[in-house]
Scaffold this motif. Structure first.
Motif, PDB file in Angstrom:
ATOM      1  N   THR A  24     -48.845  -9.257 -41.869  1.00  0.00           N
ATOM      2  CA  THR A  24     -49.786  -8.281 -41.347  1.00  0.00           C
ATOM      3  C   THR A  24     -49.809  -8.398 -39.835  1.00  0.00           C
ATOM      4  OG1 THR A  24     -51.611  -9.833 -41.478  1.00  0.00           O
ATOM      5  CG2 THR A  24     -51.208  -8.451 -43.424  1.00  0.00           C
ATOM      6  N   ALA A  25     -50.513  -7.485 -39.175  1.00  0.00           N
ATOM      7  CA  ALA A  25     -50.555  -7.491 -37.727  1.00  0.00           C
ATOM      8  C   ALA A  25     -51.256  -8.738 -37.199  1.00  0.00           C
ATOM      9  CB  ALA A  25     -51.264  -6.240 -37.214  1.00  0.00           C
ATOM     10  N   GLU A  26     -52.220  -9.301 -37.947  1.00  0.00           N
ATOM     11  CA  GLU A  26     -52.972 -10.456 -37.474  1.00  0.00           C
ATOM     12  C   GLU A  26     -52.284 -11.770 -37.815  1.00  0.00           C
ATOM     13  OE1 GLU A  26     -56.887 -10.166 -39.003  1.00  0.00           O
ATOM     14  OE2 GLU A  26     -57.166  -8.143 -38.290  1.00  0.00           O
ATOM     15  N   ALA A  27     -51.561 -11.856 -38.933  1.00  0.00           N
ATOM     16  CA  ALA A  27     -50.988 -13.117 -39.395  1.00  0.00           C
ATOM     17  C   ALA A  27     -50.026 -13.760 -38.385  1.00  0.00           C
ATOM     18  CB  ALA A  27     -50.309 -12.937 -40.737  1.00  0.00           C
ATOM     19  N   PRO A  28     -49.118 -12.997 -37.740  1.00  0.00           N
ATOM     20  CA  PRO A  28     -48.197 -13.651 -36.826  1.00  0.00           C
ATOM     21  C   PRO A  28     -48.868 -14.251 -35.598  1.00  0.00           C
ATOM     22  CG  PRO A  28     -47.367 -11.487 -37.436  1.00  0.00           C
ATOM     23  CD  PRO A  28     -48.762 -11.597 -37.952  1.00  0.00           C
ATOM     24  N   LEU A  29     -50.066 -13.799 -35.231  1.00  0.00           N
ATOM     25  CA  LEU A  29     -50.732 -14.302 -34.036  1.00  0.00           C
ATOM     26  C   LEU A  29     -51.792 -15.347 -34.337  1.00  0.00           C
ATOM     27  CD1 LEU A  29     -51.071 -10.947 -32.076  1.00  0.00           C
ATOM     28  CD2 LEU A  29     -49.323 -12.700 -31.837  1.00  0.00           C
ATOM     29  N   THR A  30     -51.859 -15.826 -35.574  1.00  0.00           N
ATOM     30  CA  THR A  30     -52.851 -16.821 -35.947  1.00  0.00           C
ATOM     31  C   THR A  30     -52.209 -18.207 -35.907  1.00  0.00           C
ATOM     32  OG1 THR A  30     -53.909 -15.220 -37.399  1.00  0.00           O
ATOM     33  CG2 THR A  30     -54.478 -17.535 -37.723  1.00  0.00           C
ATOM     34  N   PRO A  31     -52.610 -19.064 -34.960  1.00  0.00           N
ATOM     35  CA  PRO A  31     -52.045 -20.411 -34.933  1.00  0.00           C
ATOM     36  C   PRO A  31     -52.587 -21.245 -36.095  1.00  0.00           C
ATOM     37  CG  PRO A  31     -53.624 -20.123 -33.149  1.00  0.00           C
ATOM     38  CD  PRO A  31     -53.510 -18.807 -33.847  1.00  0.00           C
ATOM     39  N   PHE A  32     -51.712 -22.066 -36.674  1.00  0.00           N
ATOM     40  CA  PHE A  32     -52.126 -22.902 -37.799  1.00  0.00           C
ATOM     41  C   PHE A  32     -52.001 -24.385 -37.492  1.00  0.00           C
ATOM     42  CE2 PHE A  32     -47.649 -21.972 -38.386  1.00  0.00           C
ATOM     43  CZ  PHE A  32     -47.098 -23.213 -38.667  1.00  0.00           C
ATOM     44  N   ALA A  33     -51.339 -24.731 -36.383  1.00  0.00           N
ATOM     45  CA  ALA A  33     -51.166 -26.133 -36.015  1.00  0.00           C
ATOM     46  C   ALA A  33     -51.045 -26.246 -34.503  1.00  0.00           C
ATOM     47  CB  ALA A  33     -49.940 -26.723 -36.698  1.00  0.00           C
ATOM     48  N   LYS A  34     -51.223 -27.463 -34.023  1.00  0.00           N
ATOM     49  CA  LYS A  34     -51.168 -27.716 -32.587  1.00  0.00           C
ATOM     50  C   LYS A  34     -50.249 -28.909 -32.327  1.00  0.00           C
ATOM     51  CE  LYS A  34     -54.245 -28.697 -28.702  1.00  0.00           C
ATOM     52  NZ  LYS A  34     -55.633 -28.925 -28.306  1.00  0.00           N
ATOM     53  N   VAL A  35     -49.464 -28.829 -31.254  1.00  0.00           N
ATOM     54  CA  VAL A  35     -48.609 -29.951 -30.855  1.00  0.00           C
ATOM     55  C   VAL A  35     -49.489 -30.934 -30.101  1.00  0.00           C
ATOM     56  CG1 VAL A  35     -46.580 -30.648 -29.536  1.00  0.00           C
ATOM     57  CG2 VAL A  35     -46.590 -28.447 -30.725  1.00  0.00           C
ATOM     58  N   ASN A  36     -49.679 -32.104 -30.696  1.00  0.00           N
ATOM     59  CA  ASN A  36     -50.577 -33.112 -30.134  1.00  0.00           C
ATOM     60  C   ASN A  36     -49.856 -34.012 -29.134  1.00  0.00           C
ATOM     61  OD1 ASN A  36     -53.124 -34.262 -29.961  1.00  0.00           O
ATOM     62  ND2 ASN A  36     -52.650 -35.810 -31.494  1.00  0.00           N
ATOM     63  N   ALA A  37     -48.563 -34.273 -29.364  1.00  0.00           N
ATOM     64  CA  ALA A  37     -47.781 -35.125 -28.465  1.00  0.00           C
ATOM     65  C   ALA A  37     -46.302 -34.797 -28.638  1.00  0.00           C
ATOM     66  CB  ALA A  37     -48.031 -36.592 -28.769  1.00  0.00           C
ATOM     67  N   VAL A  38     -45.532 -34.983 -27.552  1.00  0.00           N
ATOM     68  CA  VAL A  38     -44.081 -34.759 -27.586  1.00  0.00           C
ATOM     69  C   VAL A  38     -43.411 -35.988 -26.984  1.00  0.00           C
ATOM     70  CG1 VAL A  38     -42.180 -33.300 -26.812  1.00  0.00           C
ATOM     71  CG2 VAL A  38     -44.378 -32.265 -27.348  1.00  0.00           C
ATOM     72  N   ALA A  39     -42.480 -36.591 -27.731  1.00  0.00           N
ATOM     73  CA  ALA A  39     -41.775 -37.786 -27.261  1.00  0.00           C
ATOM     74  C   ALA A  39     -40.645 -37.410 -26.302  1.00  0.00           C
ATOM     75  CB  ALA A  39     -41.207 -38.561 -28.448  1.00  0.00           C
ATOM     76  N   LEU A  40     -40.371 -38.304 -25.370  1.00  0.00           N
ATOM     77  CA  LEU A  40     -39.266 -38.091 -24.435  1.00  0.00           C
ATOM     78  C   LEU A  40     -37.939 -38.142 -25.185  1.00  0.00           C
ATOM     79  CD1 LEU A  40     -40.425 -40.327 -21.447  1.00  0.00           C
ATOM     80  CD2 LEU A  40     -40.506 -37.840 -21.610  1.00  0.00           C
ATOM     81  N   ASP A  41     -36.963 -37.390 -24.720  1.00  0.00           N
ATOM     82  CA  ASP A  41     -35.603 -37.350 -25.297  1.00  0.00           C
ATOM     83  C   ASP A  41     -35.597 -36.977 -26.769  1.00  0.00           C
ATOM     84  OD1 ASP A  41     -34.561 -38.126 -22.831  1.00  0.00           O
ATOM     85  OD2 ASP A  41     -34.815 -40.249 -23.308  1.00  0.00           O
ATOM     86  N   SER A  42     -36.590 -36.252 -27.227  1.00  0.00           N
ATOM     87  CA  SER A  42     -36.683 -35.857 -28.639  1.00  0.00           C
ATOM     88  C   SER A  42     -36.171 -34.426 -28.809  1.00  0.00           C
ATOM     89  CB  SER A  42     -38.141 -35.929 -29.099  1.00  0.00           C
ATOM     90  OG  SER A  42     -38.925 -34.949 -28.435  1.00  0.00           O
ATOM     91  N   PRO A  43     -35.875 -34.035 -30.046  1.00  0.00           N
ATOM     92  CA  PRO A  43     -35.490 -32.639 -30.292  1.00  0.00           C
ATOM     93  C   PRO A  43     -36.560 -31.649 -29.830  1.00  0.00           C
ATOM     94  CG  PRO A  43     -34.941 -33.995 -32.194  1.00  0.00           C
ATOM     95  CD  PRO A  43     -35.727 -34.860 -31.258  1.00  0.00           C
ATOM     96  N   SER A  44     -37.829 -32.005 -29.984  1.00  0.00           N
ATOM     97  CA  SER A  44     -38.918 -31.112 -29.552  1.00  0.00           C
ATOM     98  C   SER A  44     -38.928 -30.947 -28.036  1.00  0.00           C
ATOM     99  CB  SER A  44     -40.262 -31.657 -30.019  1.00  0.00           C
ATOM    100  OG  SER A  44     -40.342 -31.627 -31.415  1.00  0.00           O
ATOM    101  N   LYS A  45     -38.704 -32.039 -27.321  1.00  0.00           N
ATOM    102  CA  LYS A  45     -38.669 -31.985 -25.855  1.00  0.00           C
ATOM    103  C   LYS A  45     -37.485 -31.137 -25.388  1.00  0.00           C
ATOM    104  CE  LYS A  45     -40.146 -33.615 -21.855  1.00  0.00           C
ATOM    105  NZ  LYS A  45     -41.486 -33.375 -21.364  1.00  0.00           N
ATOM    106  N   GLU A  46     -36.316 -31.322 -26.040  1.00  0.00           N
ATOM    107  CA  GLU A  46     -35.125 -30.542 -25.697  1.00  0.00           C
ATOM    108  C   GLU A  46     -35.341 -29.053 -25.960  1.00  0.00           C
ATOM    109  OE1 GLU A  46     -31.933 -32.272 -27.932  1.00  0.00           O
ATOM    110  OE2 GLU A  46     -32.054 -34.171 -26.848  1.00  0.00           O
ATOM    111  N   ALA A  47     -36.097 -28.732 -27.017  1.00  0.00           N
ATOM    112  CA  ALA A  47     -36.354 -27.327 -27.349  1.00  0.00           C
ATOM    113  C   ALA A  47     -37.341 -26.683 -26.379  1.00  0.00           C
ATOM    114  CB  ALA A  47     -36.881 -27.214 -28.775  1.00  0.00           C
TER     115      ALA A  47
END
Length: 189
Positions: free
Chosen positions: A93-116
């Motif tokens: 629906t128009a609202e579903a894609p803009l509803t956040p369901f989680a939050k990034v609390n921490a990102v490790a150095l040299d990790s896949p998340s940091k690279e992304a």
């Protein structure tokens, strides 16, 4: 490839060149393994190309919606709703894609998340096929990550003042030097 190299008495067969046959079999097995590895690389590259194309298309649509909102500020809310329900948004629906369901609390150095390019405080709107409307969101997210090891995942996040939608391509992998396959801590909202 499957014929026996010994006779019924257990002695090497005299009618074939055993060295040539074992060398040929070994080379064929190596080529099959190389072929599998190349096919996996091609599959990953195709996933990445399509994820990038999707991210680019969504970015262009977002820029067009922002340009339309700047030209006609009185109807900006209706143009945003129309933009999110255009083809390509799937069954959401128009609202579903803009509803956040989680939050990034921490990102490790040299990790896949940091690279992304994920940042601490990013609010996750979509993680591949997982959205706020997905039942059992966090277990589904975990299963999705496990099933997509070494394959790109399109992650959409709200960043900053929560109106800036960003798309990043994350490739979960083991052995990056830390815990887990993402290198970030995600908490439900």
């Amino acid at each position: 490839m499957t014929d026996r190299l010994v006779d019924s008495s257990g002695f090497p067969r005299s009618d074939i060149d055993l060295v040539a046959v074992t060398t040929a079999r070994s080379n064929i097995v190596k080529l099959k393994n190389d072929h599998k590895a190349v096919m996996l690389q091609i599959e990953e590259a195709l996933h990445a190309v399509h994820a990038e194309a999707l991210a680019e298309r969504e970015k262009k649509q977002e820029e067009a919606a922002q340009a339309a909102a700047l030209q006609n500020p009185s109807s900006s809310s209706s143009s945003t709703t129309a933009h999110t329900s255009q083809p390509g948004s799937g069954s959401n629906t128009a609202e579903a894609p803009l509803t956040p369901f989680a939050k990034v609390n921490a990102v490790a150095l040299d990790s896949p998340s940091k690279e992304a390019g994920l940042l601490q405080g990013d609010k996750i709107v979509a993680f591949g096929t997982v959205t706020a409307s997905t039942p059992n969101v966090m277990p589904s997210l975990s299963e999705h990550v496990q099933s997509r090891e070494n394959k790109p995942i399109l992650v959409k996040v709200l960043r900053g003042d929560a109106s800036e939608l960003q798309s990043v391509i994350l490739v979960p992998r083991q052995g990056w030097g830390g815990r887990g396959m993402l290198g970030c801590h995600i908490v439900p909202m």
